[in-house]
Design a protein around this motif. Structure first.
Motif, PDB file in Angstrom:
ATOM      1  N   SER A  31       0.845  -1.193   0.000  1.00  0.00           N
ATOM      2  CA  SER A  31       0.000   0.000   0.000  1.00  0.00           C
ATOM      3  C   SER A  31       0.876   1.236   0.000  1.00  0.00           C
ATOM      4  O   SER A  31       1.854   1.317   0.756  1.00  0.00           O
ATOM      5  CB  SER A  31      -0.886   0.020   1.245  1.00  0.00           C
ATOM      6  OG  SER A  31      -1.741  -1.092   1.276  1.00  0.00           O
ATOM      7  N   THR A  35      -2.497   7.492   0.751  1.00  0.00           N
ATOM      8  CA  THR A  35      -3.578   6.899  -0.022  1.00  0.00           C
ATOM      9  C   THR A  35      -4.206   7.971  -0.914  1.00  0.00           C
ATOM     10  O   THR A  35      -4.704   8.987  -0.406  1.00  0.00           O
ATOM     11  CB  THR A  35      -4.660   6.331   0.904  1.00  0.00           C
ATOM     12  OG1 THR A  35      -4.046   5.492   1.898  1.00  0.00           O
ATOM     13  CG2 THR A  35      -5.701   5.548   0.127  1.00  0.00           C
ATOM     14  N   ASP A  39      -8.760   6.412  -3.982  1.00  0.00           N
ATOM     15  CA  ASP A  39      -8.659   5.063  -3.435  1.00  0.00           C
ATOM     16  C   ASP A  39      -8.976   4.989  -1.950  1.00  0.00           C
ATOM     17  O   ASP A  39      -8.995   3.888  -1.382  1.00  0.00           O
ATOM     18  CB  ASP A  39      -7.239   4.509  -3.655  1.00  0.00           C
ATOM     19  CG  ASP A  39      -6.874   4.390  -5.123  1.00  0.00           C
ATOM     20  OD1 ASP A  39      -7.796   4.179  -5.938  1.00  0.00           O
ATOM     21  OD2 ASP A  39      -5.678   4.527  -5.445  1.00  0.00           O
ATOM     22  N   TYR A  41     -10.798   4.636   1.420  1.00  0.00           N
ATOM     23  CA  TYR A  41     -12.023   3.883   1.717  1.00  0.00           C
ATOM     24  C   TYR A  41     -13.169   4.825   2.102  1.00  0.00           C
ATOM     25  O   TYR A  41     -12.947   5.912   2.638  1.00  0.00           O
ATOM     26  CB  TYR A  41     -11.773   2.873   2.837  1.00  0.00           C
ATOM     27  CG  TYR A  41     -11.700   3.460   4.233  1.00  0.00           C
ATOM     28  CD1 TYR A  41     -12.835   3.571   5.031  1.00  0.00           C
ATOM     29  CD2 TYR A  41     -10.483   3.904   4.767  1.00  0.00           C
ATOM     30  CE1 TYR A  41     -12.784   4.105   6.305  1.00  0.00           C
ATOM     31  CE2 TYR A  41     -10.413   4.445   6.044  1.00  0.00           C
ATOM     32  CZ  TYR A  41     -11.564   4.543   6.805  1.00  0.00           C
ATOM     33  OH  TYR A  41     -11.507   5.083   8.070  1.00  0.00           O
ATOM     34  N   ARG A  42     -14.369   4.382   1.830  1.00  0.00           N
ATOM     35  CA  ARG A  42     -15.555   5.140   2.229  1.00  0.00           C
ATOM     36  C   ARG A  42     -16.537   4.188   2.885  1.00  0.00           C
ATOM     37  O   ARG A  42     -16.971   3.202   2.273  1.00  0.00           O
ATOM     38  CB  ARG A  42     -16.220   5.805   1.017  1.00  0.00           C
ATOM     39  CG  ARG A  42     -17.494   6.560   1.407  1.00  0.00           C
ATOM     40  CD  ARG A  42     -18.312   7.024   0.226  1.00  0.00           C
ATOM     41  NE  ARG A  42     -19.666   7.319   0.681  1.00  0.00           N
ATOM     42  CZ  ARG A  42     -20.754   7.240  -0.077  1.00  0.00           C
ATOM     43  NH1 ARG A  42     -20.664   6.886  -1.336  1.00  0.00           N
ATOM     44  NH2 ARG A  42     -21.941   7.511   0.439  1.00  0.00           N
ATOM     45  N   VAL A  43     -16.880   4.464   4.140  1.00  0.00           N
ATOM     46  CA  VAL A  43     -17.894   3.698   4.859  1.00  0.00           C
ATOM     47  C   VAL A  43     -18.808   4.696   5.557  1.00  0.00           C
ATOM     48  O   VAL A  43     -18.368   5.441   6.438  1.00  0.00           O
ATOM     49  CB  VAL A  43     -17.274   2.748   5.907  1.00  0.00           C
ATOM     50  CG1 VAL A  43     -18.371   2.017   6.669  1.00  0.00           C
ATOM     51  CG2 VAL A  43     -16.330   1.747   5.253  1.00  0.00           C
ATOM     52  N   CYS A  91     -11.604   2.212   9.912  1.00  0.00           N
ATOM     53  CA  CYS A  91     -13.017   1.971  10.209  1.00  0.00           C
ATOM     54  C   CYS A  91     -13.143   0.803  11.170  1.00  0.00           C
ATOM     55  O   CYS A  91     -12.446  -0.208  11.038  1.00  0.00           O
ATOM     56  CB  CYS A  91     -13.768   1.667   8.920  1.00  0.00           C
ATOM     57  SG  CYS A  91     -15.547   1.413   9.183  1.00  0.00           S
ATOM     58  N   ASN A  94     -13.601  -2.750   9.875  1.00  0.00           N
ATOM     59  CA  ASN A  94     -12.515  -3.401   9.142  1.00  0.00           C
ATOM     60  C   ASN A  94     -12.171  -4.741   9.783  1.00  0.00           C
ATOM     61  O   ASN A  94     -11.781  -4.817  10.945  1.00  0.00           O
ATOM     62  CB  ASN A  94     -11.271  -2.491   9.159  1.00  0.00           C
ATOM     63  CG  ASN A  94     -10.279  -2.831   8.068  1.00  0.00           C
ATOM     64  OD1 ASN A  94     -10.667  -3.170   6.953  1.00  0.00           O
ATOM     65  ND2 ASN A  94      -9.003  -2.734   8.387  1.00  0.00           N
ATOM     66  N   PRO A  99      -9.544  -3.814   4.066  1.00  0.00           N
ATOM     67  CA  PRO A  99      -9.106  -2.639   3.307  1.00  0.00           C
ATOM     68  C   PRO A  99      -9.532  -1.292   3.873  1.00  0.00           C
ATOM     69  O   PRO A  99      -9.164  -0.257   3.307  1.00  0.00           O
ATOM     70  CB  PRO A  99      -9.783  -2.863   1.948  1.00  0.00           C
ATOM     71  CG  PRO A  99     -11.095  -3.509   2.330  1.00  0.00           C
ATOM     72  CD  PRO A  99     -10.788  -4.391   3.512  1.00  0.00           C
ATOM     73  N   TYR A 100     -10.306  -1.278   4.976  1.00  0.00           N
ATOM     74  CA  TYR A 100     -10.891  -0.013   5.424  1.00  0.00           C
ATOM     75  C   TYR A 100      -9.952   0.765   6.336  1.00  0.00           C
ATOM     76  O   TYR A 100     -10.247   1.039   7.505  1.00  0.00           O
ATOM     77  CB  TYR A 100     -12.233  -0.266   6.116  1.00  0.00           C
ATOM     78  CG  TYR A 100     -13.262  -0.926   5.227  1.00  0.00           C
ATOM     79  CD1 TYR A 100     -13.366  -0.606   3.882  1.00  0.00           C
ATOM     80  CD2 TYR A 100     -14.131  -1.880   5.740  1.00  0.00           C
ATOM     81  CE1 TYR A 100     -14.296  -1.216   3.061  1.00  0.00           C
ATOM     82  CE2 TYR A 100     -15.077  -2.501   4.936  1.00  0.00           C
ATOM     83  CZ  TYR A 100     -15.151  -2.164   3.594  1.00  0.00           C
ATOM     84  OH  TYR A 100     -16.082  -2.775   2.792  1.00  0.00           O
ATOM     85  N   GLY A 102      -6.700   3.964   5.677  1.00  0.00           N
ATOM     86  CA  GLY A 102      -5.985   4.773   4.691  1.00  0.00           C
ATOM     87  C   GLY A 102      -5.291   5.941   5.365  1.00  0.00           C
ATOM     88  O   GLY A 102      -5.653   6.344   6.477  1.00  0.00           O
ATOM     89  N   HIS A 170     -16.040  12.332   0.835  1.00  0.00           N
ATOM     90  CA  HIS A 170     -15.277  12.300   2.080  1.00  0.00           C
ATOM     91  C   HIS A 170     -15.621  13.463   3.004  1.00  0.00           C
ATOM     92  O   HIS A 170     -14.886  13.739   3.946  1.00  0.00           O
ATOM     93  CB  HIS A 170     -13.784  12.252   1.785  1.00  0.00           C
ATOM     94  CG  HIS A 170     -13.357  10.949   1.177  1.00  0.00           C
ATOM     95  ND1 HIS A 170     -13.468   9.747   1.845  1.00  0.00           N
ATOM     96  CD2 HIS A 170     -12.877  10.642  -0.062  1.00  0.00           C
ATOM     97  CE1 HIS A 170     -13.047   8.771   1.067  1.00  0.00           C
ATOM     98  NE2 HIS A 170     -12.703   9.279  -0.099  1.00  0.00           N
TER      99      HIS A 170
END
Length: 330
Positions: A31, A35, A39, A41-43, A91, A94, A99-100, A102, A170
């Motif tokens: 990675s 980030t 790319d 993450y969005r939750v 998050c 995760n 992947p959550y 960054g 975001h």
């Protein structure tokens, strides 16, 4: 979209320090240290991403222990003392190895400055409010310990992300960023209100749904390469990934092959204790099926526990592992 396009970010009064040269490792498959916004993450629970008009946006700060209510425009915020910091977000949903998570360079104003200006004191100084409830334009509520955002860490009301205004997905125009806390108890996007209250008096959105009211980020490490079920060739294989323990820092990362001894990985240079660290381990891989496992030790000396736990109620923990089949050899 026009109001975002018109935003010109101010120059930070306190810029982030340059990322150390040794913090970015040139290993294929790892990675990147920073980030990219596309790319990241969005939750969230927003079925439709709010498109807030920056010119009409207002932030209200009020509640228990507030001596003087504040109402601020985006222009007001940007005219204040701004700081720029590299901060890794994670998050609570995760899974181990997920992947959550960054890392980005955030630009904003220190939340503690605003709170003190409004007369707020943390509980350790006799303040009457122990919870800050942030409200989003879409109705989401997120509860954060007042003590945490006023303890000297870089808790921000952020309007910049990696050199540009916050993307809509975001949180444009403004969101919260608090190092060391999971997003669901700190990272309110599209924020429009901050109310000071107590944990006894109010449960934010996720608490009645089974999640903990307070949730510091747990120490985690992840193998990025080789990928699960990969088929690397025999010989030297670079095992690499990232580890994070925001606001405590990462002291050590170790890798184990099958049931062998733990071997110390090489850590990339630390940017700050609020960012993740890349790591690498050169593995002399013999043909056959192997399990690679990683664990990290944080800045307090605490090592990740082996036993895996679920994400609920306050974040998953446990060792990440991948199974690979090494090909070739005599």
């Amino acid at each position: 979209t026009a109001s975002r396009a018109a935003v010109r970010l101010p120059r930070p009064a306190s810029p982030a320090q340059p990322v150390p040269a040794g913090a970015r490792l040139a290993v294929p498959g790892i990675s990147p240290f920073t980030t990219p916004n596309r790319d990241f993450y969005r939750v969230d629970t927003a079925l439709v991403v709010p498109k807030v008009d920056a010119n009409r946006w207002r932030l209200r700060l009020h509640g228990t222990g507030v001596r003087e209510e504040l109402t601020l425009t985006l222009r007001d915020l940007m005219a204040r003392r701004t700081v720029e910091r590299d901060i890794t977000l994670a998050c609570v949903s995760n899974e181990v190895g997920g992947p959550y998570v960054g890392n980005a360079r955030w630009l904003g104003v220190p939340l503690a400055d605003l709170l003190r200006e409004a007369g707020v004191r943390p509980p350790s100084e006799g303040g009457s409010a122990d919870q800050l409830v942030a409200r989003s334009v879409d109705g989401m509520t997120i509860g954060t310990p007042v003590e945490d955002v006023m303890d000297g860490r870089d808790a921000l009301l952020a309007f910049g992300m990696n050199g540009e205004p916050l993307p809509f997905e975001h949180g444009f125009p403004v969101r919260m960023v608090v190092p060391g806390l999971y997003g669901y108890v700190s990272a309110c996007k599209w924020i429009e209100s901050i109310e000071l209250t107590t944990f006894d008096a109010y449960d934010a959105y996720w608490v009645p749904r089974g999640w903990a009211a307070e949730a510091p980020v747990k120490t985690q490490s992840r193998i990025d390469t080789p990928r699960p079920f990969g088929r690397p060739a025999a010989g030297t294989v670079m095992v690499a990934g990232v580890a994070w323990a925001q606001h405590r820092g990462v002291r050590r990362v170790e890798v184990r092959v099958d049931d062998g001894p733990w071997q110390e990985a090489r850590l990339a240079a630390e940017d700050t204790r609020d960012t993740w660290r890349q790591w690498t381990y050169p593995w002399e891989a013999a043909p056959g099926r192997h399990t690679l496992t990683v664990r990290a030790t944080d800045g307090t000396g605490a090592t990740q526990p082996e036993r895996r736990t679920a994400t609920m109620p306050d974040g998953a923990q446990g060792w990440h592992s991948v199974v690979v089949t090494v090909e070739g050899g005599e």
